[in-house]
Enzyme design. Structure first.
Site, short mmCIF file in Angstrom:
data_model
loop_
_atom_site.label_atom_id
_atom_site.label_comp_id
_atom_site.label_asym_id
_atom_site.label_seq_id
_atom_site.Cartn_x
_atom_site.Cartn_y
_atom_site.Cartn_z
CE1 TYR A 114 -11.70 7.72 1.36
CE2 TYR A 114 -9.59 7.51 0.26
CZ TYR A 114 -10.33 7.74 1.39
OH TYR A 114 -9.69 7.98 2.59
NE ARG A 161 -5.83 10.87 4.69
CZ ARG A 161 -4.99 11.35 3.77
NH1 ARG A 161 -4.92 12.66 3.58
NH2 ARG A 161 -4.24 10.55 3.04
NE ARG A 178 -1.35 10.29 5.16
CZ ARG A 178 -0.80 10.60 4.00
NH1 ARG A 178 -0.20 11.78 3.85
NH2 ARG A 178 -0.82 9.74 2.99
CG HIS A 184 -3.37 7.98 -0.88
ND1 HIS A 184 -4.71 7.79 -1.17
CD2 HIS A 184 -3.30 8.10 0.47
CE1 HIS A 184 -5.41 7.78 -0.03
NE2 HIS A 184 -4.57 7.97 0.97
CG HIS A 236 -8.55 8.27 10.63
ND1 HIS A 236 -7.46 8.29 9.79
CD2 HIS A 236 -8.10 7.82 11.82
CE1 HIS A 236 -6.39 7.87 10.45
NE2 HIS A 236 -6.75 7.58 11.68
CE LYS A 296 0.71 7.39 6.51
NZ LYS A 296 0.02 6.11 6.29
#
Length: 295
Positions: free
Chosen positions: A272, A240, A145, A263, A237, A169
């Protein structure tokens, strides 16, 4: 209202150790919310009711906010009001039971292999280009990211074993591998990094020697894409998404891609699979004897 917000920012910064980028996003959303409340002569959080929350969403939509931004605004407000409940300043959270408008599923745009080759086919020896090439190679090689790449320090990277330690995150740490092209590009950058008179341990620094900003990375990628002749807009983005799509096409291992991307939920990675299915459908149409169209 502002006093409670200031305590909330301290809570996110000190206790939750949330990234400055995420806090800034929340600040932007709650500042906009306060302006809407002021128009309705609401100046205390105890005055916010479920109907007021719905009004905030309706007014935000009227101002042009799309579904994703509306969801972010509601999420920021929900988290803040939950904090006030925990602090005993509110009895209930007025956002409970209220959902943001459903977002349409937009498949991420990605580059094909030929476009990636075109993007990275630049051997400029200018120090700033050497830095930008290292950023590009690492982002595509590891699927980082923007905030993860921007937060890297010198001790985050190991070019010998080709691994990068990332804080993602929720302040979660993960170790991600990267390829030999990225390793070479990073080593070349480290040779010239001192020319930028770095002021701290940031892996990537600006020409002023400070940690490079999110905005600067975005602008440099955009400029690089134009210079390399890409027809579509280049942004973090897209790199990625391209990484994720190409990994899934080559391996079909959704769990592995989930871990690499950081994730927490597999459902986030599953978007995806839609892209991968498109690729498989194209192969099927071209290869299967009963699928070939009549000429």
């Amino acid at each position: 209202m502002l006093t409670a917000l200031n305590r909330y920012w301290d809570y996110l910064r000190i206790e939750r150790q949330m990234s400055p980028h995420t806090i800034t996003n929340y600040q932007h959303q709650l500042d906009a919310t306060i302006k809407i409340l002021a128009q309705q002569d609401i100046h205390a959080w105890t005055q916010v009711t479920p109907s007021v929350v719905r009004f905030i969403l309706a007014e935000s939509k009227k101002q042009g906010l799309k579904e994703k931004s509306l969801a972010l605004r509601l999420s920021a407000l929900r988290r803040f009001l939950s904090f006030l409940v925990q602090q005993g300043e509110l009895k209930v959270n007025p956002t409970t039971g209220i959902s943001a408008p459903k977002q349409g599923k937009h498949l991420p745009k990605n580059m094909d292999g030929e476009q990636v080759q075109q993007l990275l086919a630049n051997d400029s020896k200018e120090p700033i280009d050497i830095r930008d090439r290292a950023i590009l190679e690492l982002m595509y090689s590891s699927g980082l990211r923007l905030s993860e790449l921007q937060g890297l320090d010198l001790n985050s990277i190991n070019t010998r074993v080709r691994e990068v330690r990332v804080i993602g995150k929720g302040n979660k740490e993960r170790v991600v591998p990267f390829g030999r092209y990225a390793s070479h590009a990073i080593q070349e950058w480290l040779k010239v990094r001192a020319l930028f008179n770095p002021k701290d341990e940031a892996l990537f620094v600006s020409q002023l020697g400070n940690r490079i900003s999110h905005r600067a990375i975005q602008k440099r990628l955009e400029t690089w894409g134009i210079r390399q002749g890409l027809n579509s807009h280049l942004n973090p983005h897209k790199l990625r998404h391209s990484f994720a799509t190409h990994m899934l096409e080559a391996s079909s291992d959704l769990r592995a891609v989930q871990e690499l991307l950081g994730h927490s939920n597999l459902s986030t990675t599953q978007i995806y699979t839609h892209l991968n299915f498109q690729h498989l459908a194209e192969v099927y149409d071209q290869a299967h004897p009963r699928a070939k169209r009549k000429k």
